[in-house]
Write an enzyme that holds these catalytic residues in place. Structure first.
Site, mmCIF file in Angstrom:
data_model
loop_
_atom_site.group_PDB
_atom_site.id
_atom_site.type_symbol
_atom_site.label_atom_id
_atom_site.label_comp_id
_atom_site.label_asym_id
_atom_site.label_seq_id
_atom_site.Cartn_x
_atom_site.Cartn_y
_atom_site.Cartn_z
ATOM 1 C CG HIS A 56 -1.808 -0.987 1.492
ATOM 2 N ND1 HIS A 56 -1.492 -2.153 2.124
ATOM 3 C CD2 HIS A 56 -3.138 -1.063 1.197
ATOM 4 C CE1 HIS A 56 -2.578 -2.915 2.204
ATOM 5 N NE2 HIS A 56 -3.585 -2.282 1.644
ATOM 6 C CG ASP A 59 1.692 -1.141 3.461
ATOM 7 O OD1 ASP A 59 0.982 -0.774 4.408
ATOM 8 O OD2 ASP A 59 1.325 -1.979 2.605
ATOM 9 C CG MET A 90 -1.261 -6.030 -6.408
ATOM 10 S SD MET A 90 -1.561 -5.358 -4.756
ATOM 11 C CE MET A 90 -2.064 -6.823 -3.869
ATOM 12 C CD GLU A 183 -8.674 -8.028 -1.322
ATOM 13 O OE1 GLU A 183 -7.688 -7.404 -1.757
ATOM 14 O OE2 GLU A 183 -8.696 -8.563 -0.204
ATOM 15 C CE LYS A 185 -13.086 -8.309 5.212
ATOM 16 N NZ LYS A 185 -11.985 -7.716 5.980
ATOM 17 C CD GLU A 219 -8.345 -11.842 1.873
ATOM 18 O OE1 GLU A 219 -7.751 -10.837 1.455
ATOM 19 O OE2 GLU A 219 -8.660 -11.998 3.069
ATOM 20 C CG HIS A 222 -12.219 -11.007 1.739
ATOM 21 N ND1 HIS A 222 -11.670 -9.943 1.067
ATOM 22 C CD2 HIS A 222 -11.573 -11.055 2.930
ATOM 23 C CE1 HIS A 222 -10.735 -9.382 1.824
ATOM 24 N NE2 HIS A 222 -10.653 -10.045 2.955
ATOM 25 C CG ASP A 247 -5.343 -10.861 -1.750
ATOM 26 O OD1 ASP A 247 -4.346 -10.785 -2.507
ATOM 27 O OD2 ASP A 247 -5.812 -9.868 -1.146
ATOM 28 C CG ASP A 257 -10.575 -10.813 6.633
ATOM 29 O OD1 ASP A 257 -10.412 -11.953 6.171
ATOM 30 O OD2 ASP A 257 -10.000 -9.803 6.190
ATOM 31 C CG ASP A 259 -6.713 -11.587 6.619
ATOM 32 O OD1 ASP A 259 -7.432 -11.931 5.656
ATOM 33 O OD2 ASP A 259 -6.669 -10.408 7.041
ATOM 34 C CG ASP A 289 -4.231 -10.053 2.211
ATOM 35 O OD1 ASP A 289 -3.544 -9.710 3.188
ATOM 36 O OD2 ASP A 289 -5.286 -9.476 1.883
HETATM 37 C C1 GLT Z 1 -6.206 -5.259 4.118
HETATM 38 C C2 GLT Z 1 -7.301 -6.205 3.674
HETATM 39 C C3 GLT Z 1 -6.897 -7.054 2.540
HETATM 40 C C4 GLT Z 1 -6.605 -6.298 1.293
HETATM 41 C C5 GLT Z 1 -5.477 -5.377 1.388
HETATM 42 C C6 GLT Z 1 -5.420 -4.511 0.156
HETATM 43 S S1 GLT Z 1 -5.399 -4.488 2.825
HETATM 44 O O1 GLT Z 1 -5.244 -5.916 4.879
HETATM 45 O O2 GLT Z 1 -7.669 -7.005 4.791
HETATM 46 O O3 GLT Z 1 -7.818 -8.066 2.263
HETATM 47 O O4 GLT Z 1 -6.221 -7.239 0.312
HETATM 48 O O5 GLT Z 1 -5.885 -3.219 0.383
HETATM 49 MN MN MN Z 2 -8.874 -10.740 4.520
HETATM 50 MN MN MN Z 3 -6.870 -9.282 0.637
#
Ligand code: GLT
Ligand code: MN
Ligand code: MN
Length: 387
Positions: A56, A59, A90, A183, A185, A219, A222, A247, A257, A259, A289
């Protein structure tokens, strides 16, 4: 050592700057480990056999800092990429952290927030182009509502489209070789997010001025949050030529979420996902991710990263073995898997419609067929469990 499980650059594994180095902050507790400097991050990636890095804007370059400082931060990062051979695969924009985005970015009710959000993307597109990133992800984390009373959703979609059309116009004008990846969600941090699933995003893209420039960055976590099969969603994105990026992580169904480390939860869906990606000719990044468990740290965060890649490679190997297994091929034939690839009626013509109408079928015999899916699925389970 060639056990096939050692990550190499040709596997195209990539990680975001916010992932392995995630400090472990959550809504209920503060950081549990120190952040990693982007330069050390890139060096760490090279050491574990990864290929790419994503970022980002915030970041990499301190938000609101003078241009000279931001330039110096960017130059250090570029030097680390040159030193290690790690690719910038990316780029994306942080349109969610600053409190000004609390009502949204492209869809904030405040027009000046919307204008600033687009400005922030324009500026980071220049950085993305300088670093050679071919894909620009847009995760609309704050694009949504808690109260349905707060926004007219059709206006919000107009503003979302306006932003995308403007950004595509800019990329075309600059001649950048960049495509956008949305992306989806379903929720979190907002109560309801616009473009909540792969399907919503695919439909939205058709309404844009430059639909060919916009695809998806789906993702695992998500779609799984929404109770959907990630595998089926990715297959449709591929079918529509819209899988621009992915992702990879993992998630328990129906939760916030998470991750999680790729392959740590939904192992069967992950098996079919990897099999699909490997067979499809998708040649984009295998981008993780995900973030280490909050109670880990030190070398544990690199164990996490190695685990993501290792599980991917194990599943790719299992998928190859599965497809070569004669028992699987036989069971797939019984299930009619190859038969589904045959055309049903061909293109319409008055003749073929007349012929079909005249044909006689035997419904009871058709109903008698069994498909052997129990045996086929057990072969999947045996293969995943390694027996
Ligand atoms: C954030 C989010 C992710 C996205 C990122 C891109 S940032 O951490 O939870 O799913 O992919 O903005
Ligand atoms: Mn996520
Ligand atoms: Mn993501």
């Amino acid at each position: 050592m060639s056990d096939g499980l050692t990550p190499r650059p040709e596997h195209k594994f990539s990680f975001g700057l916010w992932t392995i180095g995630h400090p472990g902050r959550d809504p209920f507790g503060d950081a549990t480990r120190p952040p990693i400097d982007p330069v050390d991050f890139v060096r760490g990636l090279a050491k574990i056999g990864a290929w790419g890095v994503s970022f980002h804007d915030d970041d990499l370059m301190t938000f609101g800092a003078p241009e000279s400082q931001r330039r110096a931060e960017l130059d250090r990062f570029k030097a680390a990429l040159a030193e290690t051979g790690i690719v910038c695969s990316m780029a994306t924009t942080n349109l969610f952290w600053h409190p000004m985005f609390k009502d949204g970015a492209f869809t904030s009710n405040d027009r000046n927030v919307r204008r600033l959000a687009i400005q922030k993307v324009l500026r980071n597109l220049d950085v993305a182009a300088e670093l050679g990133a071919p894909t620009y992800v847009l995760w609309g984390g704050r694009e949504g509502v808690e109260s349905a009373a707060s926004k007219e959703p059709r206006d919000a979609l107009d503003r979302y489209k306006e932003a995308l059309d403007f950004l595509c116009g800019y990329v075309r004008d600059q001649g950048y070789a960049i495509r956008f990846a949305l992306e989806p969600k379903p929720n979190e941090p907002r109560g309801d997010t616009f473009l909540p699933t792969i399907g919503h995003a695919l439909g939205f893209i058709q309404m844009l001025e430059y639909p060919e420039m916009v695809g998806l960055n789906p993702e695992v976590a998500h779609e799984t949050m929404a109770g959907l099969s990630f595998y089926q969603g990715v297959a449709q994105a591929l079918w529509q030529g819209k899988l621009f990026h992915i992702d990879l992580n993992d998630q328990k169904i129906g939760r916030y979420d998470q991750d999680l480390r790729f392959g740590s939860e939904g192992i069967k869906d992950d098996f079919f996902l990897v099999r699909l990606l490997e067979a499809s000719g998708y040649d984009g990044p295998r981008h993780f991710d995900a973030r280490p468990y909050r109670n880990d740290g030190g070398e544990g965060i690199w164990d996490f990263a190695r685990g993501c890649m290792r599980t991917y490679l194990v599943l790719a190997q299992k998928a190859r073995e599965y497809d070569l297994d004669p028992r699987v091929q036989e069971a797939m034939a019984k299930a009619g898997v190859p038969e589904l690839a045959e055309s049903t009626v061909g293109r319409y013509s008055a003749d073929s419609a007349a012929r079909l109408k005249a044909e006689s079928f035997e419904p009871d015999r058709l109903a008698d067929r069994t498909y052997g899916n129990e045996a086929l699925d057990q072969l999947v389970i045996d293969r995943i469990l390694g027996v």
